[in-house]
Design an enzyme around this catalytic site. Structure first.
Site, short mmCIF file in Angstrom:
data_model
loop_
_atom_site.label_atom_id
_atom_site.label_comp_id
_atom_site.label_asym_id
_atom_site.label_seq_id
_atom_site.Cartn_x
_atom_site.Cartn_y
_atom_site.Cartn_z
N LYS A 1 0.83 -1.21 0.00
CA LYS A 1 0.00 0.00 0.00
C LYS A 1 0.85 1.25 0.00
CE LYS A 1 -4.37 -1.73 1.66
NZ LYS A 1 -5.42 -1.68 2.66
N LYS B 1 -3.67 -10.84 -7.01
CA LYS B 1 -4.95 -11.05 -6.32
C LYS B 1 -6.06 -10.18 -6.93
CE LYS B 1 -5.69 -8.56 -2.51
NZ LYS B 1 -5.94 -8.05 -1.15
N LYS C 1 -10.47 -4.96 -4.96
CA LYS C 1 -11.45 -3.87 -5.13
C LYS C 1 -10.81 -2.68 -5.82
CE LYS C 1 -13.27 -4.44 -0.47
NZ LYS C 1 -12.57 -4.14 0.76
P1 TYM Z 1 -10.55 -6.44 2.80
O1 TYM Z 1 -11.65 -5.44 2.91
O2 TYM Z 1 -9.41 -6.14 1.88
O3 TYM Z 1 -11.13 -7.84 2.38
C1 TYM Z 1 -12.23 -8.41 3.05
C2 TYM Z 1 -12.09 -9.92 3.09
O4 TYM Z 1 -12.01 -10.44 1.75
C3 TYM Z 1 -10.85 -11.26 1.64
N1 TYM Z 1 -10.32 -11.11 0.26
C4 TYM Z 1 -10.10 -12.13 -0.58
N2 TYM Z 1 -10.26 -13.45 -0.44
C5 TYM Z 1 -9.93 -14.23 -1.50
N3 TYM Z 1 -9.47 -13.74 -2.68
C6 TYM Z 1 -9.30 -12.42 -2.85
N4 TYM Z 1 -8.87 -11.94 -4.01
C7 TYM Z 1 -9.63 -11.53 -1.76
N5 TYM Z 1 -9.59 -10.19 -1.61
C8 TYM Z 1 -10.02 -9.96 -0.35
C9 TYM Z 1 -9.88 -10.72 2.66
O5 TYM Z 1 -8.92 -11.69 3.02
C10 TYM Z 1 -10.81 -10.37 3.80
O6 TYM Z 1 -11.11 -11.52 4.56
N6 TYM Z 1 -7.90 -5.62 6.94
C11 TYM Z 1 -9.07 -6.27 6.40
C12 TYM Z 1 -10.36 -5.84 7.08
C13 TYM Z 1 -10.37 -6.02 8.53
C14 TYM Z 1 -10.56 -7.25 9.22
C15 TYM Z 1 -10.54 -6.90 10.60
C16 TYM Z 1 -10.76 -8.56 8.81
C17 TYM Z 1 -10.22 -5.05 9.47
N7 TYM Z 1 -10.33 -5.57 10.70
C18 TYM Z 1 -10.67 -7.89 11.58
C19 TYM Z 1 -10.90 -9.54 9.79
C20 TYM Z 1 -10.86 -9.21 11.15
C21 TYM Z 1 -9.18 -5.94 4.94
O7 TYM Z 1 -8.71 -4.92 4.47
O8 TYM Z 1 -9.99 -6.79 4.24
#
Ligand code: TYM
Length: 334
Positions: free
Chosen positions: A115, A197, A200
């Site tokens: 990032k 990957k 979004k």
């Molecule tokens: P975020 O918003 O990037 O993604 C949300 C969830 O989606 C999963 N994910 C994927 N899984 C498979 N293939 C992909 N291409 C893919 N892209 C995203 C992520 O692994 C995630 O589970 N930091 C976290 C948000 C967060 C969080 C937490 C998660 C904040 N606090 C506490 C769990 C527990 C994030 O940015 O996820």
């Protein structure tokens, strides 16, 4: 909420539109596990501002994400779906945990490196301590299990390390959480660059399937998916594009890769792409229908936002007060 069950916590950032990666890597598992745990599903908006956001847009996206959780099938009366920014304990615990986390640990986080390369003009302290806020999210609820995709595993490991470090000093304060990775779909790759990957924030809209894409768009994006010139459908690392299509197919259908390969054996890439596209479109259709309905159920959503914020807050306060006491803050006089 009666708490003799184990706790599940997870969340997604309220930035960008959710992708099929978010669905197959996380949301699908949330749905599967919802019945077995007391669940907290957070709309993670504090994390979102580590990257500059348009305020009105952020508010809109957060609400949209809340509605998407519900549209996906998570009942907000059974599961505590809420906004992270509505529960001040997240930020308060994050501050305390910051003091139990080393710079060296945060320096090793690959998401920070990615990032900060992407947002070189805004490498703020929040971006650096982002994983500590995530640890606070999880530890605040005495979480047992955290269903996430593979990209969050490093943050989960750090969360466990911070919790263990804190517990070693102050006694058993935090439950040590376990990550939950689904059998398939834990890392869905970009349709345009299967070495990367699905995300979004990808600038190429053809790289990702968004949960609200209509069927024609889904079919078109799969049709354009980058594959290879081997002309054989096999599940192997040397064919990342085909492997990703098979992974998506398996995550949607529950089939094993060998089964999927057998099913498509002797068929062309075009057939595989359209079968995967159809499967994904069918999987997302009920969510999309419910999402449209929910847009008209404003009062219901408002009530759920309020009630669940209160529930989450009272739950979070128990851990926060305990932690504050442990580290030596004066007791509150009522
Ligand atoms: P975020 O918003 O990037 O993604 C949300 C969830 O989606 C999963 N994910 C994927 N899984 C498979 N293939 C992909 N291409 C893919 N892209 C995203 C992520 O692994 C995630 O589970 N930091 C976290 C948000 C967060 C969080 C937490 C998660 C904040 N606090 C506490 C769990 C527990 C994030 O940015 O996820």
């Amino acid at each position: 909420m009666i708490k003799d069950e184990k706790i599940l916590f997870s969340g997604m950032q309220a930035t960008g539109n959710l992708t099929l990666g978010n669905y197959l890597g996380a949301l699908k598992n949330w749905l599967a596990l919802a019945g077995e745990y007391t669940c907290f599903y957070c709309v993670v908006d504090l994390h979102s501002i580590t990257v500059r956001q348009d305020p009105a847009e952020l508010r809109k996206r957060a609400r949209n994400l809340f509605a998407l959780y519900v549209a996906a099938g998570l009942d907000p009366e059974e599961n505590c779906i809420y906004y992270q920014s509505h529960v001040s304990g997240h930020a308060e615990l994050a501050w305390i945990l910051n003091c139990f986390t080393y710079m060296g640990e945060l320096n090793r986080m690959t998401q920070f490196k990615d990032k900060s390369a992407k947002h070189a003009d805004n490498i703020n302290a929040g971006l650096f301590t982002y994983p500590v806020l995530m640890a606070a999210d999880i530890l605040l609820y005495q979480t047992d299990v955290v269903p996430v995709g593979i990209d969050q595993m490093q943050h989960l490991e750090l969360t466990r390390d911070i919790a263990q470090r804190f517990n070693a000093i102050y006694g058993d304060v935090f439950t040590i959480p376990e990550a939950y990775l689904g059998k398939s779909g834990a890392k869905i790759m970009s349709l345009q660059n299967p070495e990367k990957k699905m995300s979004k924030s990808d600038e190429n809209p053809n790289a990702s399937i968004f949960l609200l894409d209509d069927k024609d768009t889904i079919l078109r994006k799969f049709k354009r998916a980058v594959t290879d010139s081997e002309a054989v459908i096999a599940y192997r690392d040397e064919q990342p594009g085909i492997k990703n299509l098979l992974d998506i197919y398996c995550a949607c259908t529950g089939k094993m890769p060998e089964e999927a390969v057998a099913e498509f054996s002797g068929k062309g890439y075009g057939e595989l792409k359209s079968a995967v596209g159809e499967t994904v479109a069918d999987l997302l259709a009920p969510l999309q229908k419910r999402h449209v309905e929910l847009l008209t159920e404003k009062d219901y959503i408002d009530r759920m936002i309020k009630e669940n914020a209160q529930k989450a807050d009272s739950y979070a306060l128990k851990t926060l007060r305990k932690v504050q006491k442990k580290v030596g803050f004066p007791e509150r006089v009522r």
